[in-house]
Design a protein around this motif. Sequence first.
Motif, PDB file in Angstrom:
ATOM      1  N   PRO A  84       0.821  -1.212   0.000  1.00 13.70           N
ATOM      2  CA  PRO A  84       0.000   0.000   0.000  1.00 13.70           C
ATOM      3  C   PRO A  84       0.850   1.254   0.000  1.00 13.70           C
ATOM      4  O   PRO A  84       1.928   1.297   0.577  1.00 13.70           O
ATOM      5  CB  PRO A  84      -0.807  -0.117   1.309  1.00 13.70           C
ATOM      6  CG  PRO A  84       0.021  -0.993   2.186  1.00 13.70           C
ATOM      7  CD  PRO A  84       0.702  -1.973   1.252  1.00 13.70           C
ATOM      8  N   SER A 130      -4.217  -0.933   6.197  1.00 12.67           N
ATOM      9  CA  SER A 130      -3.015  -0.791   5.380  1.00 12.67           C
ATOM     10  C   SER A 130      -1.826  -0.362   6.230  1.00 12.67           C
ATOM     11  O   SER A 130      -0.695  -0.825   6.014  1.00 12.67           O
ATOM     12  CB  SER A 130      -3.256   0.212   4.253  1.00 12.67           C
ATOM     13  OG  SER A 130      -3.585   1.485   4.775  1.00 12.67           O
ATOM     14  N   GLU A 133      -0.751  -3.359   8.327  1.00 12.54           N
ATOM     15  CA  GLU A 133      -0.020  -4.332   7.521  1.00 12.54           C
ATOM     16  C   GLU A 133       1.447  -3.920   7.371  1.00 12.54           C
ATOM     17  O   GLU A 133       2.351  -4.757   7.465  1.00 12.54           O
ATOM     18  CB  GLU A 133      -0.666  -4.478   6.149  1.00 12.54           C
ATOM     19  CG  GLU A 133      -0.004  -5.551   5.284  1.00 12.54           C
ATOM     20  CD  GLU A 133      -0.558  -5.578   3.873  1.00 12.54           C
ATOM     21  OE1 GLU A 133      -0.798  -6.674   3.352  1.00 12.54           O
ATOM     22  OE2 GLU A 133      -0.738  -4.492   3.292  1.00 12.54           O
ATOM     23  N   ALA A 141      -4.671  -6.493   4.314  1.00  7.63           N
ATOM     24  CA  ALA A 141      -5.113  -5.099   4.452  1.00  7.63           C
ATOM     25  C   ALA A 141      -6.389  -4.808   3.692  1.00  7.63           C
ATOM     26  O   ALA A 141      -6.870  -3.671   3.700  1.00  7.63           O
ATOM     27  CB  ALA A 141      -4.013  -4.150   3.984  1.00  7.63           C
ATOM     28  N   PRO A 150      -7.316  -2.301  -0.451  1.00 10.30           N
ATOM     29  CA  PRO A 150      -6.770  -2.111   0.899  1.00 10.30           C
ATOM     30  C   PRO A 150      -7.461  -0.962   1.626  1.00 10.30           C
ATOM     31  O   PRO A 150      -7.816   0.053   1.030  1.00 10.30           O
ATOM     32  CB  PRO A 150      -5.288  -1.800   0.642  1.00 10.30           C
ATOM     33  CG  PRO A 150      -4.987  -2.476  -0.655  1.00 10.30           C
ATOM     34  CD  PRO A 150      -6.241  -2.342  -1.479  1.00 10.30           C
TER      35      PRO A 150
END
Length: 345
Positions: A84, A130, A133, A141, A150
Amino acid sequence: MHYFSPPLDSRVVIVADLINHATFSWKSDTVKRLFNSRDSDLILQIPLRISQGSDSLMWNASLSGNFTVKSAYKVAYALKHNSPLLAPQASSSHAQAFKPLWKIFWSIPTKRKIQFFLWQCAHDRIPVLSNLEVRGIVKDAICKRSGLEPESTFHLLCRCPSSLMVWRISSLRLCFDSICIFWATQWNLLIDSWQPLPNGKSNLSLASFIYWQIWKARNDWHFNSTHWNPKAILDRIMLNFHELSNISTLDTRLHTHLSPSSPPSHWVPPAEGKLKLNIDAAFSFPSKSAGGGFVLRDHKGKTIKVASVFSPFISNPEVAEFHVLREGLSLLIHWGYSEVIIEGD
């Protein structure tokens, strides 16, 4: 709340076709031809920006909107590693460019905890999936509500279909740009667009409450399995928004236009088998906006329906009362009731 119907004309029309670019005003005849009377009235009430500046390209991977090699590298890295994108951090030059907006940011009339929450959002520091993660706390995510992408700050607050429902039934009726990546960029665009308007701070204040309540509702849904109810979320937003309008720290007095006769000290039920809709309007002189509440009950006092509405661009208390009355009638039609007693102040 406002409910929009599809255009009566089946032809596809973009917004630009509804605007007279010579006078920078709505083409009222075209709007009334394409939409039903209620929707056309609402559209024609939307103010158009006076400035006629030309469009320009914006780079969403930086706070300033300008392309930089550093931000491009971050985008390329994220795409290559399927990770992300992190919100851009403000460098000294970016911070200087956005200094006026940050000053406005902290002057928005809202609660301090919401200001701090928005500051965290602007720096991408709220614990969305996100971000968790990236920190190795979760492995997946993807947004658990939509399953589409995400759960970034921008996705949660603006792009998730569940969140969009709250925005669409609010008086702001925002539909966010799908190509935007970072929440901070979107928030800066809102500040830049609304700040010059007479009701700009009122709009920003309402938007701050919407962001905050979406975040709280997300956490209730995630941790307590609470049902996601956009109408209930909006009711909490408007309740908190109007409560804040009454406190002295806003330097705003909310004026309610009362009829000369005193209202009854207690609720008078309708005849058996009948329904009564109680309405109430409030008007703010500084922001030129109004709020209204609606409660529909039967002869036993049982609540059948409740609703609230916030309306900007209201000129005076008399118009506020009329506007709320019209909204009440519109809601009754939407709910499917035709014979109802209406009672106000």
